[in-house]
Design a protein around this motif. Structure first.
Motif, PDB file in Angstrom:
ATOM      1  N   MET A 134     -28.498   0.378 -29.005  1.00 30.00           N
ATOM      2  CA  MET A 134     -26.951   1.642 -28.699  1.00 30.00           C
ATOM      3  C   MET A 134     -27.381   2.772 -28.835  1.00 30.00           C
ATOM      4  N   SER A 171     -23.578  -4.905 -31.069  1.00 29.85           N
ATOM      5  CA  SER A 171     -22.647  -4.264 -31.533  1.00 29.85           C
ATOM      6  C   SER A 171     -22.399  -5.147 -32.483  1.00 29.85           C
ATOM      7  N   ASP A 221     -23.495  -2.349 -21.117  1.00 31.79           N
ATOM      8  CA  ASP A 221     -21.840  -2.548 -21.452  1.00 31.79           C
ATOM      9  C   ASP A 221     -22.836  -4.002 -22.366  1.00 31.79           C
ATOM     10  N   SER A 263     -11.934   6.046 -28.343  1.00 34.68           N
ATOM     11  CA  SER A 263     -13.749   6.526 -27.988  1.00 34.68           C
ATOM     12  C   SER A 263     -13.963   7.976 -29.247  1.00 34.68           C
ATOM     13  N   ALA A 268     -25.230  -3.703 -25.289  1.00 37.58           N
ATOM     14  CA  ALA A 268     -24.352  -2.433 -26.535  1.00 37.58           C
ATOM     15  C   ALA A 268     -23.560  -3.722 -26.820  1.00 37.58           C
ATOM     16  N   PHE A 269     -22.583  -4.815 -26.428  1.00 33.04           N
ATOM     17  CA  PHE A 269     -21.744  -5.102 -27.205  1.00 33.04           C
ATOM     18  C   PHE A 269     -22.588  -6.226 -27.679  1.00 33.04           C
ATOM     19  N   SER A 313     -16.995  -1.642 -28.661  1.00 36.62           N
ATOM     20  CA  SER A 313     -17.533  -2.537 -27.310  1.00 36.62           C
ATOM     21  C   SER A 313     -16.711  -3.853 -26.871  1.00 36.62           C
ATOM     22  N   THR A 352     -28.566   2.626 -24.678  1.00 36.89           N
ATOM     23  CA  THR A 352     -28.052   2.206 -24.343  1.00 36.89           C
ATOM     24  C   THR A 352     -26.719   3.352 -23.251  1.00 36.89           C
ATOM     25  N   HIS A 353     -26.240   4.069 -25.033  1.00 39.39           N
ATOM     26  CA  HIS A 353     -25.625   5.313 -24.542  1.00 39.39           C
ATOM     27  C   HIS A 353     -26.432   6.217 -23.567  1.00 39.39           C
ATOM     28  N   GLN A 364     -21.270   9.875 -28.508  1.00 39.03           N
ATOM     29  CA  GLN A 364     -22.539   8.274 -28.643  1.00 39.03           C
ATOM     30  C   GLN A 364     -23.245   8.818 -29.075  1.00 39.03           C
ATOM     31  N   SER A 372     -17.005   0.146 -33.409  1.00 37.33           N
ATOM     32  CA  SER A 372     -17.862   0.615 -32.418  1.00 37.33           C
ATOM     33  C   SER A 372     -18.116  -0.736 -32.111  1.00 37.33           C
ATOM     34  N   ARG A 394     -14.618  -2.535 -23.864  1.00 34.56           N
ATOM     35  CA  ARG A 394     -15.996  -1.796 -22.810  1.00 34.56           C
ATOM     36  C   ARG A 394     -15.916  -3.139 -22.479  1.00 34.56           C
TER      37      ARG A 394
END
Length: 1502
Positions: free
Chosen positions: A85, A186, A179, A30, A182-183, A154, A88-89, A117, A150, A157
């Motif tokens: 995104m 993404s 996560d 990453s 975010a997935f 994701s 979440t980060h 990120q 990304s 992850r």
């Protein structure tokens, strides 16, 4: 000891693998990716600042215009997801201080990754804000790359989170939820990045936007507007719902071509052709070579789209292995259910479902993308093959026949597009095999290496098989080329074959060519059957070897591991199964690319052959200085030599000479058609060309005359009047809008000639090149044409005309006498007569002919030729051409002319609605009454049952946990091996039977179609373009040969597989049926909704393919005319239009298939997910975990199977259209029998040769009036009978009636007391001889052309050649009788071809000879010689002559004058001439007046 050591290594090896899913590894990845992103972004910013001043100016320039901005869905989604995104980060950064199981232990990588990120996503939002201000239409590539990266991060992850939750039996925490969120965000960004469009709409008024879009034509704007694919949103593109409106129309009624939307601008042939041109140009510049590599050009042309497809394909391949990877965990969960929470079970089910959703969506996208790329490449290649065809040199045309070039277009291009489809397999194979080994290693440790070795062995076994298959494919293509070449030639010359009774012989030739092709097909299909056995047996072989290896190494085989391995082996079957296909397609594709490449490198017409000079630089319109030209560069002797010519503006130059002296070649060298060896050719002004053999386009007469020029009423009327066409148009029901059949088949020779003269006149060119324009017209029309056209409307133009009629020579300013390829004499008429060198031979022959006419006239006491002008205008005007006599051609006029407003060639017949059961039944039962079908089904069912039994056995016999003792594994393995081996044998039986049945069926159908076409009456060929028949004989027949049996077989096989899967799943939990039954009902409803539209689209695509081939064949035959008129661009555009017409239904058909597949895939995904949830929810003890695992193993493939059933059924139905089309031509109306055994004429019939017509009436259809009316007369045996009459009086119809090309409606024709309608056609036609108006020669040798049935000795053939003045010409050739004859006899002049036809008649020695304008294309001297030979050779035979040259009928014993289909006069010439008002007298007066004019007037004044 050794075994323990191996186990220790295996254990260590196994520990190493999970490091791939270690959190630290992905944190490092990453950081590296983000650093890359920020670095590239920084470089971009610096570059933008350097050019900032220019950029600011541009932005301001745009902002001057008042514009409204609309923000599209993609842009809004990108903003929302980027904020998500970032959020979440931020949460995960706060959480990173708390230690969780899924986190890396090292703090530095975690912290730096999280901070970067945040920075990256903040910058992303800033970039998005700038995009909005600058109104970008596409997202910058750097942003799209970052979103794709990304998404992959994701995904990794999410997999790590799932792995740790499942293995540690943990609960989901806030970080895992973050996560997952975010997935999901993404995924959306990933899809937006693929599409690339921002969706920002600039509200600029049309006048401003159009220049910004390069200001292409309005049509392109329309294309964009009309194409739903081009306007589709992201969601519509993913779900293919942009097709919904088309389905709505198609479901209500059968679709028509105009209801199918246009293709997107980027898929249009014009854009693609231009793009491919640029790729070739780029390759040429980069490699600094004259002939760019087509491989490199194709690579540059396809790389961008292919890369996107590859990304989808790899995603699909990677996610397909998530299922097998999770099976072991799932069986373990079921085994330990009492110790585990239901949440982890549901999470597993969610993992299965998510993987399936991503897999199926990506799969649909790459398949659609591959089809689209195939469409693009096909359009580009076809347009290039066409463009090349228009500029091939004469030598290249001799080596590339039209049949071969059509094969490049239809078969080779298809094979290259097939390769594009398989291209993605190249990227998927390594991914699939690597992941399979990874999954196997996770479960079986070192056993994975055994599996890999077994896989490699199977794959290596392919290489020799593929090499052999490649050789077979080359041979099949060569055999197909030969067959198509011969078929094309036979169809072109079917009239000649029927008249000469050679049709049976040529049918046998085609059958024998097909036999050669079949032998190679048989070998190829046998090899394919062996390949199928190897690859269906591959999973079995690999599993037996792997499990055997595990037992030997002592690796415990639990049910979970075995099932996971079995699922993986089933997944491996796909790459293994695809590999032979891939290698095969690569082999075929390479052969096809090489063939097209060598064709595209063929020699072209040299543009420097002629120099164009402007009017003000020269006084000459045509100038040749020291010209030396040749058709064949390999020949020592040039065709034309020492050519020096200067033609001033407005000069009339006549070119005359004996047959084969180089008259037509002289015109060709002025056109730049011949290879120039030396000298200079200068042309000043535009050219118009009239070839000797009329070239008429399919379409209406007006289109042929206008030839791309705008319609101007006054000019058009002047043109048709000058070309004596006014009266002809009055005869046609639809006037000048009457449709002309293929190659002008429903027009007489004279009409075709006048139409192409009118085409030249209407062009209003400066220089006119006319190749023997008067040969096909009668005496009166010839005079009229000469006076009104050459000396009238074209009086101020420069004209070079070839002629054999000496009476047209005095009017010329310059006469060139050609001899042996040189200008032997040049001068005016009087100058040449004084020179006394050879010109007088031509004139003398003409004078003798005239003398014979005058002698007969004077003996009939006709002494004066007064006031002919007034008579010409009243009595003998072509006004005497009558209604309903439009059938003056030597060919049939088809039924539809009056009925359908002048249309002869109707739109191709298209079945509508579902394909009838009778089509399927015909296909299945045509061989052995369908006896092989149940055996094939039984073999496949046995395979399925044995395979399920072997897997069931392994699942049941293996323990569920590692703690349980492994006993008797050798026995378990033995039973498994026996069951697996039995299933493989069933596959071998099934594959062999399918190959045998398929080939036998295609053989039978081809044979039936060929016989049916050969037995069809001439009317069928007159109204059916050759392209339609060739399309069936090439493309549709290829489908039957290589695809149909497998496609139909796969329908049954996939249904059997699906039933097997349902049986296994229902064994475990019958509750699955609760959702399965409604899901199946929905599937069936979808199929019923889909099929009406897809079927019509497939039919339309099939029908729209023929016009491309037809237009191409037509353009090739008239390439010289197209070049002369400088119309290459117009014809190329027409070709692009036809390609688009085919692309439209084809593109929407493949899109419709993806529309259906996407919906069925998602349905089966949810059925599978439901069954997993059911298995998780059911209380422990109700189900056996091993058998439940087996159900999951089979269920993983449920979506593939369910979709493949529907897909195979639809695909088979689409392919079945080829069978339907071939069956259409297998039941054509037939001519009368060739031989009637009970009614055969005597051996020596006809002996005397008397022909008796009694009340003969002929019409071409019930609703049309009679063309011949009450003809009653007798042609006495062994007499010469001349048949004369105006154009359209029924002369050729009478001849056709004698040969029974048309059947009488009433009355009879009796030859030597035998009623010809009572005997077989072959018996009739083989006993009569004809020399037709259009001389026909076949590709082959001189001997083969004179004696195709091989009935005569060499001496007899030489004797015939000497008699027809060709003996010395053929003796000069090194190969003598084996001298090559090119396609259409292109390497012989038209006059020589006519002499060959005479040679055939001399060999045949029939009692009755028919001459249909037989000497129209030869000079007067040769004509005189031929007349002498005919008088000598046929003095005791019946000779029936139709002629425009009066002297050829003046010495006949009897003359029959036809008018309006009735007998006007029938008597001896002397008696007819006694009556001054007789029709025949008027013809004679006119001819002698015209011919005498060159004696009485040294020059005709205009």
């Amino acid at each position: 000891m050794m075994l323990e050591e191996m186990l220790r290594i295996a254990a260590n090896f196994r520990v190493a693998w999970p490091e791939l899913i270690s959190p630290c590894l992905w944190e490092d990845a990453s950081v590296i990716l983000q650093l890359g992103f920020l670095g590239i972004l920084l470089l971009n910013v610096i570059r933008e600042n350097v050019n900032s001043l220019r950029k600011v100016r541009k932005v301001r320039a745009i902002e001057k215009y008042p514009t409204g901005v609309g923000y599209g869905v993609p842009y809004r989604l990108s903003i929302i997801c980027s904020i998500l995104m970032l959020g979440t980060h931020f949460v995960t950064l706060l959480m990173s201080q708390r230690k969780t199981g899924t986190q890396c232990e090292a703090k530095l990588p975690v912290l730096s990754s999280r901070i970067m990120q945040l920075i990256s996503w903040t910058i992303t939002l800033i970039v998005l804000y700038k995009i909005r201000n600058r109104k970008y239409l596409k997202f910058p590539w750097i942003l799209r790359f970052w979103w794709t990266s990304s998404f992959l991060l994701s995904l990794a992850r999410a997999m790590i989170d799932a792995h740790f939750v499942i293995t540690n039996h943990d609960h989901l925490r806030l970080q895992e939820y973050a996560d997952v969120l975010a997935f999901l965000a993404s995924i959306v960004l990933f899809l937006v990045s693929i599409r690339g469009n921002t969706g920002i709409a600039l509200g600029i008024i049309d006048e401003i936007t159009e220049p910004l879009l390069n200001g292409k034509s309005e049509k392109r704007a329309e294309l964009k507007k009309d194409c739903p694919y081009g306007k589709a949103s992201l969601i519509q593109l993913v779900t293919f719902s942009w097709l919904n409106s088309l389905f709505e129309v198609g479901f209500k009624k059968p679709l028509d071509q105009d209801e199918v939307p246009d293709v997107d601008f980027k898929d249009s042939a014009s854009f693609l052709s231009q793009d491919f041109d640029e790729c070739l140009k780029h390759t040429k510049e980069r490699d600094k070579t004259a002939t760019p590599s087509i491989y490199k050009a194709i690579y540059i042309f396809t790389r961008k789209k292919a890369a996107i497809n590859a990304l989808f394909a790899i995603t699909s391949a990677a996610t397909s292995y998530v299922g097998p990877y999770l099976i072991n965990d799932f069986v373990t969960f079921l085994n330990e259910k009492k110790f585990r929470s239901l949440e982890s079970g549901y999470l597993l089910a969610l993992g299965f479902l998510a993987a399936k959703l991503v897999e199926t969506t990506a799969q649909r996208q790459w398949i659609f993308g591959a089809r689209q790329l195939g469409l693009r490449l096909r359009a580009a290649l076809i347009s290039h093959i066409y463009k090349k065809g228009l500029i091939l040199s004469s030598q290249s045309r001799q080596s590339c026949t039209s049949g071969e070039i059509i094969n490049y277009m239809s078969v080779d291009v298809q094979r290259i597009t097939d390769f594009i489809w398989y291209l993605n397999t190249i990227w998927m194979l390594p991914v699939q095999i690597s992941l399979a080994v990874f999954v196997l290693h996770t479960n079986l440790g070192m056993g994975a290496l055994v599996a890999l070795a077994a896989t490699m062995i199977v794959m290596a076994g392919n290489i020799p098989l593929t090499r052999i298959q490649k050789r077979y494919q080359t041979k099949i293509m060569e055999a197909k080329d030969d067959r198509m070449k011969a078929t094309s030639e036979v169809l072109r010359n079917m009239k000649t074959l029927k008249l000469q009774a050679w049709d049976s012989n040529y049918l046998e030739r085609l059958v024998s060519l097909r036999k050669t092709e079949s032998n190679w097909l048989r070998k190829s299909l046998r090899l394919t059957a062996l390949t199928a056995f190897v690859f269906w047996g591959a999973p079995t072989f690999i599993s037996v070897v792997t499990f055997g290896g595990c037992v030997l190494m002592g690796i415990p085989l639990t049910a979970g591991r075995v099932l996971s391995a079995l699922a993986t082996f089933r997944m491996l079957q796909d790459p293994i199964f695809n590999l032979p296909d891939l290698l095969n397609v690569i082999a075929q594709g390479k052969v096809s690319v090489d063939r097209i490449s060598s064709y595209l490198q063929e020699e072209e017409i040299r543009s420097d052959a002629i120099t164009h000079v402007s009017h003000n630089q020269t006084e000459f319109h045509v100038e040749i200085d020291g010209g030396k030209f040749s058709w064949d560069m390999g020949s020592r002797d040039p065709t034309l030599d020492h050519i020096n010519l200067q033609v001033k503006k407005g000069m009339k130059v006549a070119i005359c000479g004996t047959v084969g002296s180089g008259k037509s070649s002289l015109l060709s060298c002025i056109l730049g058609e011949m290879q120039k060896l030396s000298g200079i050719v200068k042309i000043s002004g535009s050219k118009a060309y009239v070839p000797q053999s009329p070239w008429i386009l399919t379409g209406d007469i007006r289109e042929n005359i206008l030839f791309g020029k705008p319609y101007e009423n006054e000019k058009y009327d002047r043109t048709i009047e000058a070309c004596a066409l006014t009266k002809d148009f009055e005869l046609f029901a639809a006037g000048d809008l009457t449709e002309i059949g293929e190659r002008g088949i429903n027009m007489s020779g004279g009409q075709k000639q006048r139409i192409q003269i009118a085409r030249a006149v209407y062009q209003d060119a400066d220089i006119y090149l006319l190749d023997d324009p008067f040969s096909a017209v009668d005496a009166h029309t010839g005079t009229e044409l000469f006076q009104d056209c050459l000396m009238g409307i074209l009086k101020d133009k420069t004209i070079l005309y070839v002629t054999h009629q000496v009476e047209f020579l005095p009017a010329a300013d310059l006469i060139l006498v050609m001899q042996n390829g040189k200008i032997a004499q040049a001068g005016t008429f009087n100058e040449l007569l004084k020179q006394n060198i050879g010109f007088e031979v031509l004139v003398g022959a003409h004078s003798q002919a005239l003398e014979s006419v005058l002698t007969v006239e004077s003996s009939s006491r006709i002494s004066e030729y007064t006031a002919v002008d007034s008579e010409t205008e009243t009595d003998i005007n072509p006004n005497q051409e009558f209604p309903h006599t439009k059938q003056d051609s030597e060919h049939n006029l088809c039924v539809e002319i009056t009925e359908k407003e002048g249309r002869l060639v109707q739109d191709e017949e298209r079945e509508q609605g579902s394909i009838g059961k009778e089509v399927y039944m015909s296909y299945l039962t045509i061989v052995k009454g369908g006896a092989l079908v149940p055996i094939i089904l039984l073999a496949q069912s046995s395979f399925q049952m044995l395979q399920i039994a072997s897997n069931y056995w392994m699942a049941w016999a293996c323990p569920t946990g590692e703690d349980k003792a492994v006993t008797g594994m050798h026995f378990v393995l033995l039973v498994y091996t026996l069951l697996a081996f039995g299933s493989s044998l069933c596959v071998l039986l099934r594959a062999s039977l399918v190959a045998i049945a398929g080939l036998l069926t295609s053989e039978k159908l081809f044979s039936n179609m060929l016989k049916s076409i050969f037995r069809a009456p001439m009317a069928f060929f007159d109204s059916t373009p050759t392209g339609r028949i060739l399309n069936r004989a090439s493309t549709d027949q290829s489908v039957l040969d290589l695809e149909m049996a497998n496609k139909l077989g796969w329908c049954a096989f996939s249904i059997i597989q699906l039933l097997g899967t349902i049986a296994v799943m229902s064994q475990v939990a019958w509750e699955v049926f609760v959702i399965f039954i409604p899901a199946t009902a929905i599937c069936i409803w979808y199929q019923q909704y889909y099929i009406p539209t897809a079927r019509e689209l497939a039919r339309l695509a099939g029908i729209q393919r023929a016009p491309i081939l037809h237009h191409f064949a037509e353009s090739l035959s008239g390439a010289a005319t197209i070049r002369a008129f400088e119309q290459k661009e117009r014809f190329t555009d027409a070709n692009l239009c036809l390609i688009d017409n085919h692309s439209r239904p084809w593109f929407h058909n493949v899109s419709a298939m993806e529309w259906l597949s996407f919906r069925l895939n998602q349905l089966s995904n949810f059925v599978f997910a439901f069954s997993l949830v059911l298995l998780v929810t059911l209380p422990e003890g109700i189900i056996n975990p091993s058998i439940a695992g087996l159900a999951v193993t089979y269920g993983i493939n449920l979506n593939v199977l369910q979709a493949s059933v529907i897909w195979n059924i639809c695909n088979a139905e689409n392919k079945m259209i080829s069978v339907e089309r071939i069956l259409q031509y297998s039941n054509l109306a037939s001519e009368a029998p060739l031989v009637i055994e009970d009614s055969r004429p005597p051996e020596n019939w006809p002996d005397i040769g008397s022909i008796c017509f009694t009340n003969l009436q002929i019409r071409y259809a019930e609703h049309l009036p009679s063309v011949l009316k009450n003809i009653t007369c007798t042609f006495p045996g062994r007499q010469k009978v001349g048949v004369v009459g105006r154009t359209g009086s029924g002369k050729s119809t009478l001849i056709q009636a004698i040969f029974r090309i048309v059947e009488p409606r009433e009355g009879s024709i009796i030859i030597d007391n035998v009623d010809i309608s009572k005997i077989g056609l072959h018996d009739l036609r083989s006993r009569l001889s004809i020399i037709p108006q259009d001389p026909t020669m076949f590709q082959g040798t001189v001997r083969g052309n004179l004696d195709p049935l091989e009935q005569y000795s060499d001496n007899e053939i030489w004797e015939a050649l000497d008699k027809c003045q060709l003996g010395s010409t053929v003796r000069e050739k090194p190969e003598k009788l084996e001298t090559t004859v090119f396609e259409n006899g292109e390497n012989w002049s038209v006059g020589q071809r006519q002499l060959f036809c005479l040679g055939r008649a001399l060999l045949k020695k029939s009692s009755i000879l028919v001459l249909d304008e037989a000497t129209a294309s030869v000079d007067s001297a040769t004509d005189g010689v031929i007349q002498k030979i005919l008088n000598l050779e046929f003095k005791d035979r019946t000779v029936v002559t139709i002629a425009h040259r009066i002297h050829t009928v003046i010495d006949s014993d009897l003359v029959l004058v036809l008018s309006d289909g009735r007998i006007a006069e029938y008597d001896t010439p002397a008696k007819l001439l006694e009556r001054e008002n007789s029709f025949f007298s008027k013809l004679i007066k006119e001819y002698s007046m015209r011919s005498q004019s060159f004696n009485s007037m040294p020059k005709l004044l205009h």
